[in-house]
Structure formats: C-alpha cells, structure tokens
Design a protein around this motif. Structure first.
Motif, PDB file in Angstrom:
ATOM      1  N   THR A   1       0.783  16.009  -7.757  1.00  0.00           N
ATOM      2  CA  THR A   1       0.248  14.735  -7.236  1.00  0.00           C
ATOM      3  C   THR A   1      -0.614  14.999  -6.005  1.00  0.00           C
ATOM      4  OG1 THR A   1       2.210  13.535  -7.989  1.00  0.00           O
ATOM      5  CG2 THR A   1       0.910  12.464  -6.274  1.00  0.00           C
ATOM      6  N   LEU A   2      -0.077  15.796  -5.082  1.00  0.00           N
ATOM      7  CA  LEU A   2      -0.794  16.086  -3.837  1.00  0.00           C
ATOM      8  C   LEU A   2      -2.026  16.951  -4.097  1.00  0.00           C
ATOM      9  CD1 LEU A   2       2.328  16.671  -1.598  1.00  0.00           C
ATOM     10  CD2 LEU A   2       0.693  14.808  -1.366  1.00  0.00           C
ATOM     11  N   LYS A   3      -1.886  17.896  -5.023  1.00  0.00           N
ATOM     12  CA  LYS A   3      -3.008  18.789  -5.361  1.00  0.00           C
ATOM     13  C   LYS A   3      -4.179  17.969  -5.903  1.00  0.00           C
ATOM     14  CE  LYS A   3      -4.401  23.181  -6.139  1.00  0.00           C
ATOM     15  NZ  LYS A   3      -5.280  23.547  -5.031  1.00  0.00           N
ATOM     16  N   GLY A   4      -3.852  16.974  -6.727  1.00  0.00           N
ATOM     17  CA  GLY A   4      -4.890  16.109  -7.287  1.00  0.00           C
ATOM     18  C   GLY A   4      -5.670  15.378  -6.208  1.00  0.00           C
ATOM     19  N   VAL A   5      -4.969  14.954  -5.159  1.00  0.00           N
ATOM     20  CA  VAL A   5      -5.636  14.246  -4.050  1.00  0.00           C
ATOM     21  C   VAL A   5      -6.494  15.215  -3.237  1.00  0.00           C
ATOM     22  CG1 VAL A   5      -5.279  12.887  -1.957  1.00  0.00           C
ATOM     23  CG2 VAL A   5      -3.794  12.531  -3.923  1.00  0.00           C
ATOM     24  N   ILE A   6      -5.925  16.383  -2.931  1.00  0.00           N
ATOM     25  CA  ILE A   6      -6.647  17.385  -2.118  1.00  0.00           C
ATOM     26  C   ILE A   6      -7.931  17.825  -2.815  1.00  0.00           C
ATOM     27  CG2 ILE A   6      -6.535  19.832  -1.460  1.00  0.00           C
ATOM     28  CD1 ILE A   6      -3.645  19.237  -0.509  1.00  0.00           C
ATOM     29  N   ASP A   7      -7.855  18.002  -4.142  1.00  0.00           N
ATOM     30  CA  ASP A   7      -9.030  18.460  -4.893  1.00  0.00           C
ATOM     31  C   ASP A   7     -10.187  17.462  -4.814  1.00  0.00           C
ATOM     32  OD1 ASP A   7      -7.760  20.780  -5.514  1.00  0.00           O
ATOM     33  OD2 ASP A   7      -7.201  20.223  -7.564  1.00  0.00           O
ATOM     34  N   GLY A   8      -9.858  16.197  -4.529  1.00  0.00           N
ATOM     35  CA  GLY A   8     -10.901  15.185  -4.431  1.00  0.00           C
ATOM     36  C   GLY A   8     -11.475  15.016  -3.030  1.00  0.00           C
TER      37      GLY A   8
ATOM     38  N   GLU B   1       0.843  -1.188   0.000  1.00  0.00           N
ATOM     39  CA  GLU B   1       0.000   0.000   0.000  1.00  0.00           C
ATOM     40  C   GLU B   1       0.886   1.247   0.000  1.00  0.00           C
ATOM     41  OE1 GLU B   1      -4.140   0.872   2.327  1.00  0.00           O
ATOM     42  OE2 GLU B   1      -2.430   0.503   3.609  1.00  0.00           O
ATOM     43  N   THR B   2       0.523   2.264  -0.794  1.00  0.00           N
ATOM     44  CA  THR B   2       1.284   3.522  -0.734  1.00  0.00           C
ATOM     45  C   THR B   2       0.693   4.393   0.361  1.00  0.00           C
ATOM     46  OG1 THR B   2      -0.077   4.871  -2.209  1.00  0.00           O
ATOM     47  CG2 THR B   2       1.558   3.425  -3.257  1.00  0.00           C
ATOM     48  N   ARG B   3       1.445   5.440   0.725  1.00  0.00           N
ATOM     49  CA  ARG B   3       0.929   6.347   1.754  1.00  0.00           C
ATOM     50  C   ARG B   3      -0.334   7.038   1.262  1.00  0.00           C
ATOM     51  NH1 ARG B   3       6.619   7.023   1.831  1.00  0.00           N
ATOM     52  NH2 ARG B   3       7.578   6.278   3.751  1.00  0.00           N
ATOM     53  N   LEU B   4      -0.404   7.312  -0.041  1.00  0.00           N
ATOM     54  CA  LEU B   4      -1.591   7.999  -0.573  1.00  0.00           C
ATOM     55  C   LEU B   4      -2.829   7.098  -0.564  1.00  0.00           C
ATOM     56  CD1 LEU B   4      -0.192  10.150  -3.536  1.00  0.00           C
ATOM     57  CD2 LEU B   4      -0.931  10.948  -1.299  1.00  0.00           C
ATOM     58  N   ASP B   5      -2.616   5.770  -0.603  1.00  0.00           N
ATOM     59  CA  ASP B   5      -3.762   4.844  -0.550  1.00  0.00           C
ATOM     60  C   ASP B   5      -4.541   4.982   0.760  1.00  0.00           C
ATOM     61  OD1 ASP B   5      -3.202   3.752  -3.020  1.00  0.00           O
ATOM     62  OD2 ASP B   5      -1.998   2.104  -2.208  1.00  0.00           O
ATOM     63  N   LEU B   6      -3.891   5.476   1.787  1.00  0.00           N
ATOM     64  CA  LEU B   6      -4.520   5.576   3.109  1.00  0.00           C
ATOM     65  C   LEU B   6      -5.449   6.772   3.224  1.00  0.00           C
ATOM     66  CD1 LEU B   6      -1.406   5.142   5.448  1.00  0.00           C
ATOM     67  CD2 LEU B   6      -3.225   3.504   5.087  1.00  0.00           C
ATOM     68  N   VAL B   7      -5.476   7.613   2.211  1.00  0.00           N
ATOM     69  CA  VAL B   7      -6.000   8.967   2.381  1.00  0.00           C
ATOM     70  C   VAL B   7      -7.432   9.025   2.907  1.00  0.00           C
ATOM     71  CG1 VAL B   7      -6.697   9.369  -0.035  1.00  0.00           C
ATOM     72  CG2 VAL B   7      -5.989  11.265   1.365  1.00  0.00           C
ATOM     73  N   ASN B   8      -8.352   8.299   2.292  1.00  0.00           N
ATOM     74  CA  ASN B   8      -9.754   8.446   2.702  1.00  0.00           C
ATOM     75  C   ASN B   8     -10.018   7.924   4.103  1.00  0.00           C
ATOM     76  OD1 ASN B   8     -10.702   9.825   0.403  1.00  0.00           O
ATOM     77  ND2 ASN B   8     -10.619   7.913  -0.755  1.00  0.00           N
ATOM     78  N   LYS B   9      -9.389   6.786   4.434  1.00  0.00           N
ATOM     79  CA  LYS B   9      -9.543   6.229   5.792  1.00  0.00           C
ATOM     80  C   LYS B   9      -9.125   7.258   6.832  1.00  0.00           C
ATOM     81  CE  LYS B   9      -7.636   1.876   4.432  1.00  0.00           C
ATOM     82  NZ  LYS B   9      -6.680   0.819   4.705  1.00  0.00           N
ATOM     83  N   ASN B  10      -7.963   7.861   6.593  1.00  0.00           N
ATOM     84  CA  ASN B  10      -7.405   8.708   7.641  1.00  0.00           C
ATOM     85  C   ASN B  10      -7.957  10.135   7.657  1.00  0.00           C
ATOM     86  OD1 ASN B  10      -6.165   6.560   8.697  1.00  0.00           O
ATOM     87  ND2 ASN B  10      -4.104   7.073   8.038  1.00  0.00           N
ATOM     88  N   VAL B  11      -8.426  10.632   6.517  1.00  0.00           N
ATOM     89  CA  VAL B  11      -9.131  11.917   6.545  1.00  0.00           C
ATOM     90  C   VAL B  11     -10.408  11.757   7.382  1.00  0.00           C
ATOM     91  CG1 VAL B  11     -10.443  13.589   5.161  1.00  0.00           C
ATOM     92  CG2 VAL B  11      -8.154  12.916   4.447  1.00  0.00           C
TER      93      VAL B  11
ATOM     94  N   ILE C   1      -1.187  15.360   3.137  1.00  0.00           N
ATOM     95  CA  ILE C   1      -2.635  15.551   2.979  1.00  0.00           C
ATOM     96  C   ILE C   1      -3.266  15.804   4.344  1.00  0.00           C
ATOM     97  CG2 ILE C   1      -4.798  14.472   2.216  1.00  0.00           C
ATOM     98  CD1 ILE C   1      -2.836  14.959  -0.100  1.00  0.00           C
ATOM     99  N   LEU C   2      -2.820  15.062   5.360  1.00  0.00           N
ATOM    100  CA  LEU C   2      -3.421  15.198   6.688  1.00  0.00           C
ATOM    101  C   LEU C   2      -3.004  16.495   7.372  1.00  0.00           C
ATOM    102  CD1 LEU C   2      -3.307  11.485   7.877  1.00  0.00           C
ATOM    103  CD2 LEU C   2      -5.275  12.777   7.040  1.00  0.00           C
ATOM    104  N   THR C   3      -1.831  17.017   7.041  1.00  0.00           N
ATOM    105  CA  THR C   3      -1.428  18.333   7.553  1.00  0.00           C
ATOM    106  C   THR C   3      -2.360  19.399   6.974  1.00  0.00           C
ATOM    107  OG1 THR C   3       0.873  17.629   7.759  1.00  0.00           O
ATOM    108  CG2 THR C   3       0.480  20.004   7.681  1.00  0.00           C
ATOM    109  N   TYR C   4      -2.619  19.298   5.676  1.00  0.00           N
ATOM    110  CA  TYR C   4      -3.562  20.205   5.015  1.00  0.00           C
ATOM    111  C   TYR C   4      -4.951  20.068   5.657  1.00  0.00           C
ATOM    112  CZ  TYR C   4      -6.395  22.313   1.301  1.00  0.00           C
ATOM    113  OH  TYR C   4      -7.280  23.097   0.604  1.00  0.00           O
ATOM    114  N   ALA C   5      -5.386  18.815   5.842  1.00  0.00           N
ATOM    115  CA  ALA C   5      -6.706  18.552   6.448  1.00  0.00           C
ATOM    116  C   ALA C   5      -6.779  19.134   7.863  1.00  0.00           C
ATOM    117  CB  ALA C   5      -6.974  17.045   6.489  1.00  0.00           C
ATOM    118  N   ALA C   6      -5.703  19.005   8.630  1.00  0.00           N
ATOM    119  CA  ALA C   6      -5.692  19.497  10.013  1.00  0.00           C
ATOM    120  C   ALA C   6      -5.831  21.016  10.064  1.00  0.00           C
ATOM    121  CB  ALA C   6      -4.419  19.056  10.728  1.00  0.00           C
ATOM    122  N   VAL C   7      -5.199  21.708   9.109  1.00  0.00           N
ATOM    123  CA  VAL C   7      -5.345  23.174   9.043  1.00  0.00           C
ATOM    124  C   VAL C   7      -6.802  23.524   8.748  1.00  0.00           C
ATOM    125  CG1 VAL C   7      -4.743  25.258   7.725  1.00  0.00           C
ATOM    126  CG2 VAL C   7      -2.953  23.638   8.387  1.00  0.00           C
ATOM    127  N   LYS C   8      -7.367  22.846   7.746  1.00  0.00           N
ATOM    128  CA  LYS C   8      -8.745  23.155   7.326  1.00  0.00           C
ATOM    129  C   LYS C   8      -9.756  22.819   8.431  1.00  0.00           C
ATOM    130  CE  LYS C   8      -7.580  24.697   3.419  1.00  0.00           C
ATOM    131  NZ  LYS C   8      -7.318  26.129   3.538  1.00  0.00           N
TER     132      LYS C   8
END
Length: 318
Positions: free
Chosen positions: A307-314, A90-100, A128-135
C-alpha cells in the motif's frame, strides 16, 4: 559542520494542535532546557511559546520561545508536526500530496542548517513523510525517525489493560506496519510479563480469543477516527508518544519502540518507511528488532508495505 549540538535543546516545527500539545508536554518533561517553536505564522508560534512559558515556574527553569530556521541548527531533536491535519472522513493517506508539498518547503531549510541531530517526523501520513524527509534532507536514515505506531501501540496496551484489568506497562505487544488503515496487531508475539496473551486472558476469565482480538484491533485502528469525529483532532496521545521517543534519544535509553523508518530486507520490505520495533538511542535507530510474526501477520505486513509502496511510487521528490 553545523553548530555544536546542544543535547538539551529541541525544536517543534508546526504549532497546530499536535505541535503545541507536544511543546506543552516537553515543557513539563524536564528533558530540555531550551525549546524553540516555528510556524508558518510567527505570531501563532509566539503566542503558543508565551502561553507555554507561563507554566515554567510550575515545572522547572527553561527557555521556550518562537524562532526561525537559524535558531534550530544546534537542536538535538527537531520535531516536525507541520502540515494539513486529517479531517473527518479522510484517511491519513488522503493527506499525502498536501503534506509532501509542505515538506518540500520545510525539510530543505533544515538540511541547509547542517543540522546534526535527530529529525522526528510526526505529521501524517507519517510513513510517507518519513520517507520524504530522508529523500529531501539527505540525512543518514538512522537520524530520521517517524513517530509511526508508537501511539497505536500505546492505544493497544491501553485497551488490553482495560480488558484484562492489568497495568498497561506489563503488557508487551506491538502494532506494526503503516500508521493507518493497514496497520497490524502482532498478536502472535504479544504477552503479559512473559505469559502468552491467550493464557493470561483465560486467567482473567476471557476465553473467546479470536472475537476479542478482532474487536480490540478494530477499536485501536478506529480510535483516531472516533476522536476526530468528536473533537476534530487528536493531540494529547501523540504528544505523550513524542515525549517518550525524545526520552529514548536524549537519555540514550536503547529502548525498543515501533517507530517508522526505512526498511531494508526486513520481511522482504525494501525502500519504504513503516513501523517495526527498533532500538532507539542517542544516534536514532540503532537496529531493527526481529519481532516474530505468524503467516497471516506476515502476509498483512506485506500488504501494508505494498500500500505504502504504491503511494511512494506516485510521488516526485525532484
């Protein structure tokens, strides 16, 4: 205003491998006199706290205990390691939805406490989670720091120190960008005590620079995958990286570390979090440091940001 901040108090949210290793490391560091552990399972936090507390007679007096959100309002630093961990393949980005989703529960609870300290994000994908934590928190951006590529940079220094047979602390080099597959080794600004890296390599009998740089950068990038495939998690290295970031904050060191924070205009990057060297002190990020990159590195950094922007936009933070 929240409670008066206690500069000698830290909290760790999430008592899995990373959280408990971090707490154990902080207990030995003597940076704090009070450490509170939180977990979705109070018993897990309580068990870790009691186990770690039994080491206090060997380290120096402090309080280590399990608590809840009310117990962390006056902490100087809250370290968030909660979330699903990376599995083999699993990549770190694969974790994104679970951890957001996990962060949507945790971060508003911290914000409710009118917390005044530094929020240190360690769970992956950390950018991604640093961005999420700010928001999700509404905190000033300088007070929300991701552990970013502090560990990757340490891995780079370690591998280079083995290669060059020189103390890793004399090596000045950064991994920047995403903490993940698009990270970049900033070779063009790397040096050993002020001596350009290529010159130092030749001094030590190494002449095939391109091959060595590619091999070393790959080794650093793949090291987490290798460790995860062998022991299912990485936690000692990141625990030391977190301790180092905490030292910079508590001691107001103004040290330069490649932490993850939201970028505004640095190399044209806007509104994403990723790692660039920054001056870190008591109030979090003081300023970003303009590390010089060559054309190829700049292009790779832009790709990492995209790459990160694409994930954040989703993602949806409502």
């Amino acid at each position: 205003m929240g409670k008066q901040m206690n500069m000698r108090k830290a909290a760790v949210i999430g008592c899995g491998f990373v959280g408990s290793a971090t707490a154990f490391t902080l207990m030995q560091s003597r940076l704090f006199t009070e450490l509170v552990l939180l977990d979705a399972s109070f018993d897990k936090a309580d068990g870790e706290a009691k186990d770690i507390a039994h080491g206090i007679p060997f380290a120096g007096q402090m309080k280590v205990y399990a608590g809840n959100y009310d117990d962390i309002a006056d902490a100087a630093i809250i370290i968030v390691t909660a979330g699903a961990s990376q599995k083999p393949e699993e990549t770190r980005l694969d974790l994104v939805n679970k951890n957001v989703a996990v962060y949507k529960n945790i971060i508003p609870e911290i914000a409710k406490q009118e917390f005044q300290g530094i929020l240190l994000i360690v769970s992956n994908p950390v950018d991604i989670l640093t961005y999420a934590a700010v928001k999700l928190s509404g905190f000033p951006e300088r007070r929300v720091i991701g552990s970013g590529t502090v560990l990757d940079t340490a891995r780079l220094k370690y591998v280079l120190s083995e290669h060059l047979r020189v103390d890793s602390r004399s090596i000045h080099a950064f991994i920047i960008g995403e903490h993940g597959d698009s990270e970049i080794a900033a070779w063009s600004s790397a040096n050993v005590s002020g001596i350009p890296l290529d010159d130092f390599c030749e001094m030590r009998g190494h002449f095939d620079h391109e091959e060595a740089m590619d091999r070393i950068a790959e080794k650093v990038k793949d090291s987490a995958y290798e460790i995860i495939s062998k022991k299912h998690a990485t936690y000692y290295g990141i625990a030391m990286a977190v301790k180092r970031i905490c030292e910079c904050i508590v001691r107001d060191e103004k040290s330069i570390l490649p932490i993850s924070s939201i970028q505004h205009g640095n190399y044209g990057m806007e509104g994403i979090a990723l790692s660039m060297p920054a001056v870190i002190g008591l109030h979090g990020v003081e300023t970003h440091v303009p590390v010089s990159l060559d054309e190829e590195e700049t292009e790779l950094l832009k790709r990492s940001a995209d790459t990160l922007k694409g994930v954040i936009d989703g993602l949806d933070f409502n």
